[in-house]
Design a protein around this motif. Structure first.
Motif, short mmCIF file in Angstrom:
data_model
loop_
_atom_site.label_atom_id
_atom_site.label_comp_id
_atom_site.label_asym_id
_atom_site.label_seq_id
_atom_site.Cartn_x
_atom_site.Cartn_y
_atom_site.Cartn_z
N SER A 167 0.85 -1.19 0.00
CA SER A 167 0.00 0.00 0.00
C SER A 167 0.88 1.24 0.00
N ARG A 172 -3.48 3.13 1.02
CA ARG A 172 -4.29 2.64 -0.10
C ARG A 172 -3.49 1.66 -0.94
N ASP A 203 -9.33 2.38 -1.26
CA ASP A 203 -8.49 1.91 -2.36
C ASP A 203 -8.89 2.57 -3.68
#
Length: 442
Positions: A167, A172, A203
């Motif tokens: 991420s 995200r 996301d």
């Protein structure tokens, strides 16, 4: 708890109305009311050993009190104690469940769908990944390293392979890391977390959908915590855009017992294609004869399920429909306002250091220091001091490898930071008091 006490009087009227609907001989119950009173008061005393989850000064974990209408309707249903497996045991509450599930599907612009309530997000995600595994039995499931830990555990239970994708600094899913994984050609399902439970990050669904045009995979949206933000207008424009695209995914999980004002446990799984029912359909020798309509048990892995959950959610939707611009969505916007206000105060303070820019209603920050180890020690001491001041926060382990261009030394693998889930609309009015107690805890 004034509202809850007043709702008890309404519940008494509702029980009398419910009882009047059954033209049956009276039953003589024998019970010792004095013994019951002693036990229930002892129970209340035991339950005092809790944090005040219902109060705005509880600004830590994701614990949002159910609406009084949800609690009253749930308790009313307990006089019947319906089982939403088959119509035999849920003549009224099964149709109510189908109605509220359709309400939730419409939040994501789905008129045609397949779905049902579950005992929570874990079971809902299990069913979504179970269907995904049936469709792509030899392919893997991927999600970000900030996705809920349940996906990896569920995949293990289902004998499916799960792999993590890194991420970004905001928590995200990293779209470039995902594409590298997709190039192998063995990914069957990508889990997009629409509001991580750690940081509230959403996301990049828009970018994942672009990759879907290039590679063949399903998209499962884990919106257990964040799904209701589809109704909110005061998010960042990019976040609003990502939520607006949820109608293009293959399956969605949303938990009414998180943002939807319901008691535990009330989750929901939704599939865009009703054709996935073929993976569920089974026979039972004694349960599916009351009605020719599809029984909820025929499209659920769970058998017995609390019909009271459906009744509580149905009553709540009657009072507070989950639609954009309604009272329900306006309360979510108040939580978002509180989140923005707290983040701005933290950013302007010389004492605090925000970890990420909040996308939903979770704020993560720490106490400034010269190194991550020092900041972690300060955060943990602050956490205890805040509790002494009757302000209840939570802690979160942030991977220090995510930091870029910071003015402190990184000398630990994780930074323990403070975290607030400002889920209650009352948090907006209590923000000044919360801030005062934060400063008093330094």
């Amino acid at each position: 708890m004034k509202l809850e006490k007043e709702s008890i009087a309404l519940l008494t009227k509702a029980i009398e109305k419910l009882e009047a609907g059954f033209d049956l001989p009276n039953m003589n119950y024998s019970f010792d009311s004095k013994k019951m009173e002693k036990v229930i008061l002892k129970t209340a005393e035991k339950m005092q050993d809790n944090y005040p989850y219902f109060h705005p000064l509880f600004a830590g974990q994701m614990l949002k009190p159910p609406h009084p209408i949800a609690k009253a309707a749930y308790m009313l249903a307990m006089w019947i104690n319906p089982n939403n497996h088959a119509m035999d045991g849920s003549k009224a509450s099964s149709p109510m469940e189908k109605e509220v599930v359709a309400d939730l599907a419409r939040m994501f612009d789905w008129e045609n769908h397949l779905g049902h309530l579950t005992s929570g997000g874990t079971m809902a995600n299990l069913e979504a990944l179970w269907v995904a595994g049936n469709i792509h039995p030899s392919k893997i499931i991927v999600g970000s390293d900030q996705a809920h830990y349940t996906h990896e555990r569920i995949s293990e239970v289902l004998k499916l392979k799960f792999e993590k994708v890194s991420s970004d600094q905001q928590g995200r899913l990293d779209i470039h890391a995902l594409e590298e994984k997709l190039k192998n050609g063995n990914v069957g399902t990508v889990v997009c977390t629409m509001g991580t439970t750690g940081l509230g990050a959403v996301d990049p669904l828009d970018e994942v959908l672009e990759l879907q045009k290039k590679y063949d995979f399903r998209i499962h949206a884990d919106a257990a915590y964040g799904g209701y933000f589809r109704l909110v207008s005061n998010l960042e424009p990019r976040t609003i855009q990502k939520y607006s695209l949820l109608n293009q995914v293959d399956s969605i999980v949303i938990d009414p017992h998180k943002q939807g004002l319901q008691p535990y446990g009330c989750g929901c799984v939704l599939f865009k294609s009703p054709e996935v029912a073929k993976y569920y359909i089974h026979d039972s020798p004694y349960t599916y004869f009351t009605s020719d309509e599809l029984h909820l048990g025929e499209i659920s892995l769970e058998c017995s399920r609390a019909g009271a959950s459906a009744v509580g959610l149905w009553a709540t939707h009657q009072l507070l429909p989950p639609v954009q611009g309604g009272d329900f969505s306006k309360d979510l916007e108040k939580s978002r306002n509180a989140t923005i206000s707290l983040y701005n105060k933290l950013s302007e303070s010389k004492h605090f250091y925000p970890i990420v820019t909040p996308e939903t209603d979770i704020v993560a920050w720490t106490i400034r220091g010269s190194s991550t180890s020092e900041m972690s020690e300060k955060a943990q001491a602050f956490f205890n001091k805040a509790e002494e001041n009757k302000l209840y926060l939570s802690l979160y382990k942030y991977p220090t490898s995510k930091f870029q261009n910071v003015d402190f030394d990184i000398d630990s693998e994780y930074l323990f930071c403070l975290r607030s889930s400002l889920m209650k609309p009352e948090h907006e009015d209590w923000l000044d008091e919360i801030w005062t107690r934060l400063l008093d805890s330094l």
